[in-house]
Design a protein around this motif. Structure first.
Motif, PDB file in Angstrom:
ATOM      1  N   ARG A 113       0.853  -1.193   0.000  1.00 45.53           N
ATOM      2  CA  ARG A 113       0.000   0.000   0.000  1.00 45.53           C
ATOM      3  C   ARG A 113       0.886   1.239   0.000  1.00 45.53           C
ATOM      4  O   ARG A 113       1.649   1.470   0.941  1.00 45.53           O
ATOM      5  N   MET A 160      -3.405   0.365  -3.451  1.00 44.62           N
ATOM      6  CA  MET A 160      -3.119  -1.005  -3.020  1.00 44.62           C
ATOM      7  C   MET A 160      -2.632  -1.820  -4.219  1.00 44.62           C
ATOM      8  O   MET A 160      -3.264  -1.826  -5.290  1.00 44.62           O
ATOM      9  N   ASP A 188       2.737  -1.281   4.179  1.00 43.33           N
ATOM     10  CA  ASP A 188       2.654   0.156   3.929  1.00 43.33           C
ATOM     11  C   ASP A 188       4.043   0.674   3.576  1.00 43.33           C
ATOM     12  O   ASP A 188       5.016   0.402   4.289  1.00 43.33           O
TER      13      ASP A 188
END
Length: 305
Positions: free
Chosen positions: A37, A47, A93
């Motif tokens: 992400r 994403m 992330d």
């Protein structure tokens, strides 16, 4: 059973090609496979599933791009670390377009994953079982995968540079072998290639701290090699990471000759496009216990050092 990490794991490093600092946070996930992400992108879908069919570039690294045009590159070492420790569900992330290179191997990713530990999820573990041999070739390189009860990787390289030369190795990647035998093996390049890439605006984060650099018969890193055949072992590490883009463990025997990211990705694309060449299967307990990440403990890391 399917797995994820027990808790969040933070990584800070530098992008190999951009030279920019990167912050990355690996988050537990109950479902969904491995997904990146891009936290620096908020105006469209950020994403990016870690799948072979989303590979958009294989020059110098493996890049993934989603339907919205959002990409993340240099994913292969992290993907190898995840597969080699048995992690198949996480959200990663990342605040930029490139996974940090760390020391040029998968070792630092593996160390943190093993130290954190895994959480088992409900339901059976699933794998891709190869049923028929599949082979691809391009420009003197080739790769093939054939039926086998567990994942094995065989690789051969042949470089004109005397420091590298011709090397070959095959390993059955059952529990812990990846961590002990491949995870600490670094990427490598020629000094002239480094200079050419940096002149073209690439490899701006590259240094002797995150790559083996050779010039003819000389290894320029003051510490030398970690293993006498570190070059072929790193190519095997790359193959494990690129194969992990299948989205599940593979039960099959992979062989590559001078194969890079592009050839391995072409092999996966051909495998999944060939009717009858593969099947998705639920794993019994005995088979699951033999997967690359099964039973990995911190003492495996010490044996690798």
């Amino acid at each position: 059973m399917p797995t994820t990490v027990k808790q969040e794991i933070a990584f800070v490093g530098t992008g190999l090609h951009s030279g920019r600092p990167v912050r990355m946070l690996m988050r537990p996930a109950a479902t969904g496979g491995i997904r990146f992400r891009r936290t620096d992108i908020t105006d469209r879908d950020n994403m990016i599933p870690a799948r072979y069919d989303l590979v958009s570039d294989t020059r110098l690294n493996t890049r993934l791009t989603n339907a919205a045009g959002v990409s993340v590159s240099t994913v292969e070492h992290l993907m190898a670390a995840l597969a080699g420790t048995g992690v198949w569900n996480v959200v990663i992330d990342i605040d930029g377009p490139e996974v940090p290179i760390m020391d040029g191997s998968a070792s630092r990713f593996v160390q943190k994953i093993v130290a954190t530990g895994l959480r088992h999820l409900p339901g059976p573990s699933r794998a891709v079982r190869v049923l028929e041999p599949v082979r691809v070739a391009h420009d003197g390189a080739w790769a093939e995968i054939s039926p086998a009860p567990m994942l094995s990787v065989g690789f051969e390289i042949d470089f004109a540079d005397a420091a590298i030369g011709r090397q070959a190795l095959k390993l059955s990647l059952v529990n812990g072998v990846f961590v002990r035998e491949l995870a600490d093996c670094r990427t490598f390049c020629r000094r002239a290639d480094v200079e050419a890439m940096q002149a073209a605006g690439l490899a701006l984060g590259g240094s002797l701290d995150n790559a083996i650099v050779v010039e003819d018969a000389e290894i320029l890193n003051p510490e030398g090699l970690r293993r006498s055949d570190e070059f072929v072992r790193h190519k095997m590490l790359d193959a494990v990471g690129d194969l992990a883009l299948a989205g599940a463990p593979i039960l099959g025997a992979y062989r590559g000759f001078r194969a890079g990211h592009g050839v391995t990705n072409a092999l996966l694309r051909k495998l999944f496009a060939t009717q009858g060449a593969w099947t998705e299967t639920a794993l019994d307990a005995d088979t699951a216990r033999q997967l690359p990440g099964a039973g990995v403990v911190e003492s495996d890391l010490r044996r690798a050092s």
